[in-house]
Design a protein around this motif. Structure first.
Motif, PDB file in Angstrom:
ATOM      1  N   SER A  74       0.837  -1.205   0.000  1.00 49.04           N
ATOM      2  CA  SER A  74       0.000   0.000   0.000  1.00 49.04           C
ATOM      3  C   SER A  74       0.869   1.250   0.000  1.00 49.04           C
ATOM      4  O   SER A  74       1.927   1.290   0.619  1.00 49.04           O
ATOM      5  CB  SER A  74      -0.885  -0.005   1.246  1.00 49.04           C
ATOM      6  OG  SER A  74      -1.512   1.241   1.428  1.00 49.04           O
ATOM      7  N   ASN A  75       0.380   2.283  -0.660  1.00 44.55           N
ATOM      8  CA  ASN A  75       1.073   3.582  -0.602  1.00 44.55           C
ATOM      9  C   ASN A  75       0.172   4.645   0.011  1.00 44.55           C
ATOM     10  O   ASN A  75       0.311   5.825  -0.270  1.00 44.55           O
ATOM     11  CB  ASN A  75       1.529   4.012  -1.998  1.00 44.55           C
ATOM     12  CG  ASN A  75       0.355   4.181  -2.950  1.00 44.55           C
ATOM     13  OD1 ASN A  75      -0.778   3.924  -2.581  1.00 44.55           O
ATOM     14  ND2 ASN A  75       0.622   4.618  -4.158  1.00 44.55           N
ATOM     15  N   ASP A  76      -0.757   4.190   0.857  1.00 46.43           N
ATOM     16  CA  ASP A  76      -1.715   5.096   1.492  1.00 46.43           C
ATOM     17  C   ASP A  76      -1.040   5.754   2.693  1.00 46.43           C
ATOM     18  O   ASP A  76      -0.949   5.154   3.766  1.00 46.43           O
ATOM     19  CB  ASP A  76      -2.946   4.271   1.909  1.00 46.43           C
ATOM     20  CG  ASP A  76      -4.040   5.138   2.512  1.00 46.43           C
ATOM     21  OD1 ASP A  76      -3.764   6.308   2.848  1.00 46.43           O
ATOM     22  OD2 ASP A  76      -5.168   4.627   2.659  1.00 46.43           O
ATOM     23  N   VAL A  77      -0.587   6.997   2.503  1.00 46.07           N
ATOM     24  CA  VAL A  77       0.220   7.644   3.555  1.00 46.07           C
ATOM     25  C   VAL A  77      -0.602   7.997   4.788  1.00 46.07           C
ATOM     26  O   VAL A  77      -0.048   8.292   5.841  1.00 46.07           O
ATOM     27  CB  VAL A  77       0.931   8.929   3.040  1.00 46.07           C
ATOM     28  CG1 VAL A  77       2.021   8.584   2.051  1.00 46.07           C
ATOM     29  CG2 VAL A  77      -0.055   9.906   2.431  1.00 46.07           C
ATOM     30  N   THR A  78      -1.918   7.957   4.663  1.00 47.75           N
ATOM     31  CA  THR A  78      -2.759   8.310   5.817  1.00 47.75           C
ATOM     32  C   THR A  78      -3.082   7.085   6.667  1.00 47.75           C
ATOM     33  O   THR A  78      -3.692   7.211   7.725  1.00 47.75           O
ATOM     34  CB  THR A  78      -4.094   8.922   5.352  1.00 47.75           C
ATOM     35  OG1 THR A  78      -4.813   7.923   4.612  1.00 47.75           O
ATOM     36  CG2 THR A  78      -3.875  10.136   4.464  1.00 47.75           C
ATOM     37  N   ALA A  79      -2.694   5.905   6.218  1.00 49.62           N
ATOM     38  CA  ALA A  79      -3.147   4.670   6.879  1.00 49.62           C
ATOM     39  C   ALA A  79      -2.012   3.989   7.630  1.00 49.62           C
ATOM     40  O   ALA A  79      -0.828   4.279   7.424  1.00 49.62           O
ATOM     41  CB  ALA A  79      -3.709   3.715   5.827  1.00 49.62           C
ATOM     42  N   ASP A  80      -2.393   3.057   8.508  1.00 44.45           N
ATOM     43  CA  ASP A  80      -1.435   2.127   9.116  1.00 44.45           C
ATOM     44  C   ASP A  80      -1.236   1.016   8.083  1.00 44.45           C
ATOM     45  O   ASP A  80      -1.999   0.057   8.020  1.00 44.45           O
ATOM     46  CB  ASP A  80      -2.023   1.586  10.424  1.00 44.45           C
ATOM     47  CG  ASP A  80      -1.132   0.523  11.069  1.00 44.45           C
ATOM     48  OD1 ASP A  80      -0.203   0.029  10.407  1.00 44.45           O
ATOM     49  OD2 ASP A  80      -1.391   0.181  12.234  1.00 44.45           O
ATOM     50  N   VAL A  81      -0.210   1.161   7.253  1.00 43.13           N
ATOM     51  CA  VAL A  81      -0.094   0.247   6.103  1.00 43.13           C
ATOM     52  C   VAL A  81       0.270  -1.168   6.529  1.00 43.13           C
ATOM     53  O   VAL A  81      -0.120  -2.124   5.860  1.00 43.13           O
ATOM     54  CB  VAL A  81       0.883   0.777   5.028  1.00 43.13           C
ATOM     55  CG1 VAL A  81       0.309   1.974   4.317  1.00 43.13           C
ATOM     56  CG2 VAL A  81       2.225   1.075   5.578  1.00 43.13           C
ATOM     57  N   VAL A  82       0.975  -1.318   7.646  1.00 41.42           N
ATOM     58  CA  VAL A  82       1.272  -2.686   8.098  1.00 41.42           C
ATOM     59  C   VAL A  82      -0.046  -3.382   8.456  1.00 41.42           C
ATOM     60  O   VAL A  82      -0.267  -4.546   8.083  1.00 41.42           O
ATOM     61  CB  VAL A  82       2.249  -2.689   9.286  1.00 41.42           C
ATOM     62  CG1 VAL A  82       2.436  -4.114   9.802  1.00 41.42           C
ATOM     63  CG2 VAL A  82       3.599  -2.107   8.881  1.00 41.42           C
ATOM     64  N   ALA A  83      -0.940  -2.655   9.134  1.00 38.21           N
ATOM     65  CA  ALA A  83      -2.255  -3.238   9.463  1.00 38.21           C
ATOM     66  C   ALA A  83      -3.001  -3.574   8.176  1.00 38.21           C
ATOM     67  O   ALA A  83      -3.649  -4.629   8.082  1.00 38.21           O
ATOM     68  CB  ALA A  83      -3.059  -2.267  10.324  1.00 38.21           C
ATOM     69  N   GLN A  84      -2.912  -2.698   7.180  1.00 36.29           N
ATOM     70  CA  GLN A  84      -3.578  -2.990   5.897  1.00 36.29           C
ATOM     71  C   GLN A  84      -3.009  -4.268   5.276  1.00 36.29           C
ATOM     72  O   GLN A  84      -3.741  -5.111   4.762  1.00 36.29           O
ATOM     73  CB  GLN A  84      -3.389  -1.824   4.924  1.00 36.29           C
ATOM     74  CG  GLN A  84      -4.183  -0.588   5.268  1.00 36.29           C
ATOM     75  CD  GLN A  84      -4.018   0.487   4.215  1.00 36.29           C
ATOM     76  OE1 GLN A  84      -2.932   0.632   3.635  1.00 36.29           O
ATOM     77  NE2 GLN A  84      -5.074   1.245   3.972  1.00 36.29           N
ATOM     78  N   HIS A  85      -1.687  -4.379   5.308  1.00 35.65           N
ATOM     79  CA  HIS A  85      -1.062  -5.575   4.711  1.00 35.65           C
ATOM     80  C   HIS A  85      -1.467  -6.835   5.469  1.00 35.65           C
ATOM     81  O   HIS A  85      -1.726  -7.875   4.868  1.00 35.65           O
ATOM     82  CB  HIS A  85       0.469  -5.429   4.703  1.00 35.65           C
ATOM     83  CG  HIS A  85       0.945  -4.315   3.828  1.00 35.65           C
ATOM     84  ND1 HIS A  85       2.195  -3.749   3.953  1.00 35.65           N
ATOM     85  CD2 HIS A  85       0.343  -3.650   2.809  1.00 35.65           C
ATOM     86  CE1 HIS A  85       2.330  -2.796   3.046  1.00 35.65           C
ATOM     87  NE2 HIS A  85       1.223  -2.720   2.353  1.00 35.65           N
ATOM     88  N   ARG A  86      -1.539  -6.730   6.799  1.00 36.61           N
ATOM     89  CA  ARG A  86      -1.961  -7.901   7.594  1.00 36.61           C
ATOM     90  C   ARG A  86      -3.388  -8.297   7.222  1.00 36.61           C
ATOM     91  O   ARG A  86      -3.698  -9.479   7.071  1.00 36.61           O
ATOM     92  CB  ARG A  86      -1.895  -7.591   9.094  1.00 36.61           C
ATOM     93  CG  ARG A  86      -0.485  -7.510   9.620  1.00 36.61           C
ATOM     94  CD  ARG A  86      -0.517  -7.579  11.164  1.00 36.61           C
ATOM     95  NE  ARG A  86       0.764  -7.208  11.703  1.00 36.61           N
ATOM     96  CZ  ARG A  86       1.011  -6.102  12.405  1.00 36.61           C
ATOM     97  NH1 ARG A  86       0.029  -5.269  12.699  1.00 36.61           N
ATOM     98  NH2 ARG A  86       2.224  -5.840  12.833  1.00 36.61           N
ATOM     99  N   THR A  87      -4.242  -7.287   7.060  1.00 38.05           N
ATOM    100  CA  THR A  87      -5.633  -7.556   6.658  1.00 38.05           C
ATOM    101  C   THR A  87      -5.669  -8.299   5.327  1.00 38.05           C
ATOM    102  O   THR A  87      -6.403  -9.284   5.150  1.00 38.05           O
ATOM    103  CB  THR A  87      -6.409  -6.227   6.535  1.00 38.05           C
ATOM    104  OG1 THR A  87      -6.411  -5.591   7.806  1.00 38.05           O
ATOM    105  CG2 THR A  87      -7.831  -6.440   6.060  1.00 38.05           C
ATOM    106  N   ALA A  88      -4.857  -7.837   4.384  1.00 37.92           N
ATOM    107  CA  ALA A  88      -4.861  -8.451   3.043  1.00 37.92           C
ATOM    108  C   ALA A  88      -4.310  -9.874   3.104  1.00 37.92           C
ATOM    109  O   ALA A  88      -4.842 -10.792   2.458  1.00 37.92           O
ATOM    110  CB  ALA A  88      -4.044  -7.584   2.087  1.00 37.92           C
ATOM    111  N   ILE A  89      -3.258 -10.066   3.886  1.00 37.81           N
ATOM    112  CA  ILE A  89      -2.673 -11.417   4.013  1.00 37.81           C
ATOM    113  C   ILE A  89      -3.680 -12.367   4.649  1.00 37.81           C
ATOM    114  O   ILE A  89      -3.918 -13.474   4.159  1.00 37.81           O
ATOM    115  CB  ILE A  89      -1.359 -11.348   4.838  1.00 37.81           C
ATOM    116  CG1 ILE A  89      -0.274 -10.623   4.038  1.00 37.81           C
ATOM    117  CG2 ILE A  89      -0.902 -12.759   5.248  1.00 37.81           C
ATOM    118  CD1 ILE A  89       0.921 -10.179   4.875  1.00 37.81           C
TER     119      ILE A  89
END
Ligand SMILES: NC(=O)c1ccc[n+]([C@@H]2O[C@H](COP(=O)([O-])OP(=O)(O)OC[C@H]3O[C@@H](n4cnc5c(N)ncnc54)[C@H](OP(=O)(O)O)[C@@H]3O)[C@@H](O)[C@H]2O)c1
Length: 290
Positions: A74-89
């Motif tokens: 993710s390149n969403d600078v407003t988000a917790d991208v590690v959490a986003q990646h965990r969600t996707a995984i």
């Protein structure tokens, strides 16, 4: 099926194009935030479903039937991208994917000043702890050479903070290599470094630019704080300038000096060199000037 996220972005969009050249479209699906931007893929027979790293249910639906899922970082600078990646995984695992691939970065780890590398390391750790086969495509640096080098074509000078060796790869090569792995007979496990055969420095790039243009292009090292002040004076937000500075600082320790033959082996040729990429960049600038 092979399901790709970020297919409306540059890197994974190009990977889907390479997949379409290798396997029937019925074997390819994309999970995109805005399906209206993937109509060109639907028209070619690719399954298009809506999915966002902020919506696990939609992700699970978009990953349905996946043998492999390629996750863009993710390149969403407003988000917790590690959490986003965990969600996707987690969604890919729950959808029954046999393998998850992730667009990581060369040098992923916590021991550098460049923040994205810790994000990639945390994501890779989650992959390693998940009950699934995984591949981390650790891409070297890539992107807009104009942004990296500044106004050298006008000034004859690459004036940047001190740097060290790094791999500047062509994003198109990274996309092609990902498609080769996704369609290959033998899986690639764990991290794979996508680098040039030899790392480069900005001094090397200045030398290549001189050879290409026939003009003398000098590499000038600018003090870190003077560089930040100058970029801010020219309109760059300070946070962006400091983020870019952290990348130069990270290169100085030799953190990115290592290379791996994987990219050339996957492509069956040498990756596009910095000189090749500079030639494209100069031609693109000439076209833009008309
Ligand atoms: N190695 C390097 O030097 C380097 C350089 C630049 C970037 N990167 C990383 O590599 C990634 C891919 O690069 P790129 O050149 O393809 O960038 P890009 O064209 O900006 O693509 C990023 C993709 O990520 C998707 N995305 C962002 N947030 C998301 C979310 N919350 N849920 C689902 N998808 C989301 C975007 O979706 P939309 O299409 O809907 O916007 C877009 O398709 C970047 O996101 C960044 O993390 C690495």
């Amino acid at each position: 099926m092979i399901i790709v996220t970020g297919a409306t972005g540059v890197l994974n969009g190009a990977t889907v194009d390479h997949l379409l050249a290798r396997v029937p479209p019925s074997r390819i699906g994309v999970s995109v935030r805005d399906p209206a931007r993937a109509e060109h893929l639907a028209a070619r027979g690719v399954r298009v479903r809506q999915g966002s790293y902020d919506d696990p249910e939609a992700l699970r639906h978009s990953f349905e039937g996946a043998e492999q899922v390629l996750l863009v970082s993710s390149n969403d600078v407003t988000a917790d991208v590690v959490a986003q990646h965990r969600t996707a995984i987690d969604a890919a695992v729950q959808a029954g994917a046999g393998r998850i691939l992730y667009t990581s970065a060369h040098g992923a780890g916590v021991d550098t000043p460049y923040p994205p590398l810790a994000i990639h390391a945390a994501t890779e750790q989650h992959l390693a702890e998940a009950d699934v086969a995984w591949t981390a495509l650790r891409n070297g640096f890539y992107g807009d050479l104009g942004q990296l080098l500044g106004l050298w074509q006008e000034t004859g000078v690459i004036a940047k903070p001190a740097d060290g060796p790094f791999s500047w790869i062509d994003r198109r090569d990274a996309a092609e290599a990902a498609a080769v792995i996704l369609t290959g007979e033998s899986p690639v496990d764990g991290p794979v470094d996508m680098t040039l055969a030899s790392p480069v420095t900005l001094a090397d790039i200045a030398a290549a630019a001189s050879a290409l243009t026939g003009r003398r292009i000098d590499r000038v090292v600018v003090d870190d704080e003077e560089w930040v002040a100058s970029e801010v004076a020219h309109g760059m937000p300070e946070a962006v300038a400091r983020f870019t500075l952290s990348m130069f600082r990270a290169t100085r320790s030799g953190h990115f000096a290592g290379t791996d033959p994987a990219l050339s082996e996957l492509l069956g040729r040498e990756p596009r060199s910095v000189a090749d990429q500079l030639a494209d960049h100069v031609a693109g600038s000439a076209r833009a000037r008309g």
